[in-house]
Each structure stands twice: as structure tokens, then as C-alpha cells.
Design a protein around this motif. Structure first.
Motif, PDB file in Angstrom:
ATOM      1  N   PRO A 117     -13.785 -64.267  75.360  1.00 53.73           N
ATOM      2  CA  PRO A 117     -12.771 -63.703  74.470  1.00 53.73           C
ATOM      3  C   PRO A 117     -11.924 -64.835  73.900  1.00 53.73           C
ATOM      4  O   PRO A 117     -11.375 -65.628  74.653  1.00 53.73           O
ATOM      5  CB  PRO A 117     -11.960 -62.790  75.390  1.00 53.73           C
ATOM      6  N   TRP A 186     -14.230 -56.246  77.918  1.00 54.85           N
ATOM      7  CA  TRP A 186     -13.794 -56.546  76.553  1.00 54.85           C
ATOM      8  C   TRP A 186     -14.999 -56.454  75.627  1.00 54.85           C
ATOM      9  O   TRP A 186     -16.150 -56.635  76.041  1.00 54.85           O
ATOM     10  CB  TRP A 186     -13.161 -57.931  76.462  1.00 54.85           C
ATOM     11  N   GLU A 188     -16.166 -57.114  71.248  1.00 56.31           N
ATOM     12  CA  GLU A 188     -15.850 -57.583  69.900  1.00 56.31           C
ATOM     13  C   GLU A 188     -17.025 -57.293  68.985  1.00 56.31           C
ATOM     14  O   GLU A 188     -18.180 -57.460  69.382  1.00 56.31           O
ATOM     15  CB  GLU A 188     -15.564 -59.092  69.876  1.00 56.31           C
ATOM     16  N   LYS A 206     -11.982 -55.030  67.983  1.00 57.83           N
ATOM     17  CA  LYS A 206     -11.857 -55.612  69.319  1.00 57.83           C
ATOM     18  C   LYS A 206     -11.203 -54.599  70.245  1.00 57.83           C
ATOM     19  O   LYS A 206     -10.323 -53.848  69.836  1.00 57.83           O
ATOM     20  CB  LYS A 206     -11.014 -56.887  69.280  1.00 57.83           C
TER      21      LYS A 206
END
Length: 430
Positions: A117, A186, A188, A206
Motif C-alpha cells: 500500500p 487492503w 486498490e 481504494k
């Protein structure tokens, strides 16, 4: 402006403009057009003795400060004094999750060949960032890979290209990761789109969550297309952001948009909502410039507590060639449902004369004409030339090669208009 006004609860704030009004007199301070950067001192009437509302202000920087809003009606039966007390944190959880970004958004993977990230989560009141701040770097070849880090966390990265009618092409890259037990993750996604009509789009989405249940999500995009009514080139930028606490009733949501065309027509606006336990607030504002000197600006902000205290402020202004008007209202409702309000207005005649008038439910009133210079902004400080200069990656998107004799479908579709109906609570993480 990449942003018209400028991380989680560290920036929970409710900005209003300053309005000074005394019994029988007109406002004593010029009300500037760009009130988005001004703080307010609200004078109002209420029956409860003291209602305390705390807030933190700042723009996600290290020099954060907090203010303590105290509504004190003991000093006057018709007025409420707003005091600012520095260095007063939120009473709830300022020391837990909102103030420490590294806890709210832990890194999910160790430093190795896997994707990391590369940015911090969204912050409140940051507006729409320029494309260079998103660091979008699409892979030129199809990739589908994954791996496991030394700490047991996992990662993946993939990219591809989607094709469709009218020369449609979407190049995209996705990546993400999660901890070894799946409690934090996470994601993206970056993309660029184009077709033969000249449409181009650049965007990113995101999201993430941590082991405590704190979550965040944001999306940003900019679009170049031909306006269906004027046939002018047009650039539209937008962003949506949110964050939610997993340990308390706290969260915020923001929606921003900016629209520009090659003749100077400009439209900007934002809708925001936030909550910290027993306190909630909303804010909406907009700006519209027609490119010929006419301007409309407005703001509507309000807040409330679970105790029943509510307060708010709104204003609007319309100007052209030095002639126009401003009007607004500040109001307050006590837990016992007693309401106080003050309304005000200004008529600017373009000859140096300004008619000021207003009244309040506590008996104030004024109606005078004064000699005063009219101040307003007829053009946006960030306009077409600025957004073109900041959109180099969007402008250089290469569409698919069109075969000879094939004409594009020139049905551009309706220009996207922002919906005024926003959710009353931040939407769930996506």
C-alpha cells in the motif's frame, strides 16, 4: 482549486462563516465570498444553560488543534456565546483510533517483491486531489501473480484489458493483500478508459480495514468528453471518501465534484456527513460560474447532538457585474425545542450603495443603506486552464486504432449531474 476547502476523527469539524450582528445594527464585518475557509461564531438563543460541543480542526497535518464550543445562555437571555478553548481533545477515543493513523491503517505486508500500500487513507476536507498525487501506474502487460510474505500475510497483483463496442477499451490494474488471519486487508484498482468518440477516463478505487474493524474506502476519477449540448470539450472530476470506526459510533462520508468546459463554465460542490458518538453534522456547498461573469455560491451546514440540541447556518449569494444579493440564516434549537434564528440580507446595487436588513426571533432588527465596496469572485481561482494543466495523464490516454471507414457512435450520453440526496449515514465499506 484541486480542493475548494481543505485521518479520521482528527479532522471532524463544522465550519461556518463569521456573522457579527448587534441589536438594531447591520452586520459590522464584510462577508467574504469564499466563506469556506472561515470559522463561525454563532450568536443565538437557547434555554439550556450550557451545551458543550467539542471539535478538532486541521487538515491532517501535524499541527492539529481542537476547539471547545460552549453554548452559554447565562450571560444573556437572548444570546449564546461561543468560546474556543485550545488543546481540548475529543472526549471519546481521540487517544484510541482517530489520532493514530498507523493504528487505523496498518501495513498488511512486509517489504518484499509483493505490492505494498503506497498511500495513506483518505482524510476529511482534502477535496479532489490532482492526478499526479494518485501516482497511477498501469502495467503494460497482463499480470496475474500472488505470494506470501514472511509474516504470513498474503498479496496479489493482476492487470488486464477489456474491449467493447465503439472502440471502448479499459486498461486496469488490481492489487491487494491481507493479514495471515484475514482480520485486516487492503485493495486498490486503477484504470483508464477510452473510446472512439474522444471519451477518456482515469480513475482509482481504494479500500481497507484493520483488525479492530476500522474501515475506509475512496474513489477518484477524472473524465474528458464532449459536452452533448455545447459540443465543447469538458473535464469532470469527482471523489468519494469515507471512514468508519469499528469500536465506536463514529464515521464520515464526503462527495466532491468539479466540472469545467473550454469556455470557462465551472461548477464545484461537496456533500459531507460525519458522526462522533452523540454528535452528528452535515455540510453541503456549491459554486457555479457561467464563464460570462455571473456567479452563484451557497452553503448549508447543520449539526445536532443526541441530547436534542441542534444548530446550523446557511447563506447564498448571486452576483453579476457588481450587482447582486446575499442572504442567510443562523439558527439554534434547544433540547426543549425552543428555536432561535437570525435572518439577514444584502442588496448590492453596483453604485457603492448596499442595503442591509435582518431580524431575529429575540427582537433584533435592522434596515439600513450604507456606502460599501462590493466584493465577490466572478471567476474561479482554479479554472479550465488549471485543470487542463493538471490532467496530462488523462489527456495522453491513447484510444484503440479505428479501422478505416468505421465511424464512432457520437451518442455522448447525458452529462452526469450530482444527486442532492445523500445518505444520512456513511455508506458501508466497499
Amino acid at each position: 482549486m484541486a480542493a475548494s476547502s481543505g485521518g479520521f476523527a482528527t479532522q471532524l469539524e463544522f465550519k461556518l462563516f463569521t456573522l457579527h450582528v448587534y441589536h438594531g445594527l447591520a452586520p459590522s464585518k464584510r462577508i467574504l465570498c469564499d466563506r469556506l475557509t472561515m470559522l463561525s461564531r454563532v450568536s443565538c438563543c437557547c434555554s439550556d444553560s450550557v451545551v458543550q460541543i467539542r471539535r478538532a480542526s486541521g487538515s491532517g497535518k501535524s499541527n492539529e488543534k481542537t476547539e471547545d464550543w460552549r453554548f452559554d445562555s447565562k450571560k444573556s437571555p437572548h444570546r449564546v456565546r461561543v468560546q474556543a478553548s485550545p488543546a481540548m481533545p475529543f472526549t471519546s477515543a481521540q487517544s484510541r483510533f482517530p489520532s493514530k493513523q498507523e493504528k487505523f491503517y496498518p501495513r498488511c505486508t512486509s517489504r518484499n517483491s509483493g505490492p505494498q500500500p503506497r498511500d495513506t487513507p483518505p482524510k476529511r476536507d482534502t477535496g479532489i486531489a490532482n492526478e499526479k498525487d494518485w501516482d497511477i501506474s498501469l502495467l503494460n502487460e497482463n499480470v496475474n501473480e500472488s505470494g506470501t510474505n514472511e509474516d504470513g500475510s498474503m498479496w496479489y497483483r493482476e492487470s488486464g484489458e477489456d474491449l467493447g463496442e465503439n472502440g471502448y477499451r479499459c486498461r486496469w490494474t488490481r492489487m491487494g493483500g491481507k493479514s495471515h488471519d484475514g482480520s485486516s486487508e487492503w485493495k486498490e484498482t486503477w484504470w483508464e478508459k477510452s473510446d472512439w468518440s474522444g471519451y477518456k477516463e482515469l480513475g482509482v478505487e481504494k479500500s481497507g480495514r484493520n483488525a479492530e474493524g476500522d474501515s475506509w474506502w475512496e474513489t477518484w476519477q477524472e473524465v474528458l468528453h464532449q459536452d452533448e449540448w455545447s459540443n465543447l470539450a469538458r473535464i469532470e472530476r469527482s471523489a468519494q471518501k469515507q471512514a468508519k470506526s469499528g469500536t465506536e459510533n463514529a464515521g464520515w462520508y464526503e462527495k466532491w465534484w468539479e466540472n469545467y468546459d473550454a469556455k470557462g463554465w465551472t461548477e464545484k460542490g461537496a456533500h459531507k456527513y460525519g458522526r462522533l458518538n452523540e454528535q452528528s453534522w452535515w455540510e453541503k456547498w456549491g459554486e457555479h460560474y457561467d464563464g460570462g461573469g455571473s456567479v452563484l455560491k451557497w452553503t448549508d451546514k447543520w449539526a445536532e447532538t443526541e441530547l436534542g440540541t441542534k444548530w446550523g447556518d446557511k447563506w447564498e449569494e448571486k452576483f453579476f457585474a457588481g450587482i447582486g444579493a446575499r442572504q442567510g440564516e443562523t439558527w439554534h434549537v434547544s433540547p426543549s425545542s425552543e428555536r432561535w434564528s437570525r435572518t439577514w440580507g444584502e442588496e448590492h446595487f453596483g453604485n457603492g450603495k448596499v442595503h442591509k436588513y435582518g431580524k431575529s426571533t429575540s427582537g433584533e432588527s435592522w434596515d439600513i443603506v450604507v456606502d460599501e465596496e462590493t466584493y465577490y469572485e466572478a471567476e474561479p481561482h482554479y479554472g479550465w486552464a488549471d485543470v487542463v494543466g493538471d490532467s496530462s495523464q488523462l489527456l495522453t490516454i491513447q484510444p484503440r486504432e479505428r479501422p478505416p471507414g468505421v465511424c464512432p457512435n457520437l451518442d455522448f450520453g447525458s452529462s452526469q449531474r450530482q444527486d442532492d440526496d445523500e445518505p444520512d449515514v456513511p455508506p458501508s465499506s466497499q
